[in-house]
Design a protein around this motif. Structure first.
Motif, short mmCIF file in Angstrom:
data_model
loop_
_atom_site.label_atom_id
_atom_site.label_comp_id
_atom_site.label_asym_id
_atom_site.label_seq_id
_atom_site.Cartn_x
_atom_site.Cartn_y
_atom_site.Cartn_z
N THR A 79 14.92 12.54 -7.87
CA THR A 79 14.06 11.72 -8.73
C THR A 79 14.25 12.14 -10.18
O THR A 79 14.26 13.32 -10.50
N MET B 119 -0.20 3.77 -6.78
CA MET B 119 0.60 3.65 -5.56
C MET B 119 1.46 2.38 -5.61
O MET B 119 1.10 1.41 -6.26
N ASP C 210 6.38 9.84 -9.23
CA ASP C 210 5.95 11.19 -8.88
C ASP C 210 6.91 11.73 -7.82
O ASP C 210 6.94 11.22 -6.70
N GLY D 151 3.27 4.73 0.14
CA GLY D 151 2.98 6.12 -0.18
C GLY D 151 3.65 6.60 -1.45
O GLY D 151 3.30 7.64 -1.99
N LEU D 152 4.64 5.85 -1.94
CA LEU D 152 5.27 6.21 -3.22
C LEU D 152 4.27 5.98 -4.34
O LEU D 152 3.52 5.01 -4.33
N LYS D 153 4.26 6.88 -5.33
CA LYS D 153 3.32 6.69 -6.43
C LYS D 153 3.94 7.09 -7.76
O LYS D 153 4.91 7.84 -7.82
N ASP E 90 8.82 10.40 4.70
CA ASP E 90 7.72 9.58 5.22
C ASP E 90 7.60 8.27 4.45
O ASP E 90 7.13 7.27 5.00
N ASN E 91 8.00 8.28 3.18
CA ASN E 91 7.82 7.11 2.32
C ASN E 91 9.09 6.29 2.10
O ASN E 91 9.02 5.16 1.62
N THR F 258 3.77 8.72 -11.73
CA THR F 258 3.24 9.97 -12.27
C THR F 258 1.80 9.78 -12.76
O THR F 258 1.07 10.74 -12.89
N THR G 218 9.49 11.17 -0.28
CA THR G 218 9.70 11.93 0.95
C THR G 218 10.26 11.03 2.05
O THR G 218 10.25 9.80 1.93
N THR H 167 6.86 14.26 -5.96
CA THR H 167 6.26 14.79 -4.73
C THR H 167 5.99 13.67 -3.72
O THR H 167 5.83 13.96 -2.54
N SER H 168 5.97 12.42 -4.16
CA SER H 168 5.74 11.31 -3.22
C SER H 168 7.05 10.76 -2.65
O SER H 168 7.02 9.91 -1.75
#
Length: 181
Positions: free
Chosen positions: A99, A133, A73, A125-127, A80-81, A129, A78, A75-76
């Protein structure tokens, strides 16, 4: 007698139909579950960052490719991840991400320092589609190519059997080097 046979055949047909439908419905339940998200590969060009030993010849520029078991995904993906930390001063290196399907390309926004240890972290936090997680935080370390020099240094002379600049292009003329051993 014909009526009893017909009733028996209809009952047998109904039972067979119900059994077939229940098998079909039970078989469909497993397909609805999304696949787990796991890291299957991590490279810097042709250098394996996901191996048993930490590489020590990673280029100071370029990108890293993380390959996962299923589509990621976007959006994950980032800051932060996914983090890249320079070990000697704990500086976080800014990153850019791209991605595509099950691949994430990680590109540092600045040239890394030579001969320096870096720690790349992919956290939970990565997930995928499908909403799964990443099960655990993954940490991989590597050392960049060359002799150690802090990032941003323009010239660095080690004077180890050579008067050459190991970082930049500030090498002395051949005739100006005197007995460096």
């Amino acid at each position: 007698m014909k009526m009893k046979n017909l009733k028996f055949l209809n009952t047998l047909l109904a039972i067979t139909l119900l059994a077939t439908m229940s098998l079909f419905i039970a078989g469909c339940d497993d397909d609805d579950e999304p696949s787990e998200l796991t890291l299957t590969g991590l490279t810097a060009g042709s250098i394996d960052l996901n191996g048993a030993t930490s590489p020590s010849d990673v280029p100071v520029s370029g990108s890293y490719t993380a390959t996962f078991s299923t589509d990621v995904d976007a959006t994950s993906v980032t800051a932060d991840n996914i983090k890249l930390i320079r070990d000697y001063d704990d500086a976080e290196i800014p990153l850019t991400f791209a991605t595509s399907g099950n691949t994430v390309t990680i590109t540092p926004d600045e040239t890394l320092g030579t001969g320096s240890l870096y720690i790349l972290t992919l956290n939970g936090g990565l997930k995928s589609t499908g909403g799964k997680m990443l099960g655990e935080t993954i940490e991989r370390n590597f050392t960049t190519e060359g002799a150690f020099a802090p990032a941003g240094v323009l010239a660095h002379w080690t004077f180890e059997d050579s008067g050459d600049d190991v970082v930049g292009d500030f090498d002395p003329a051949e005739g100006d080097v005197v007995d460096i051993t």
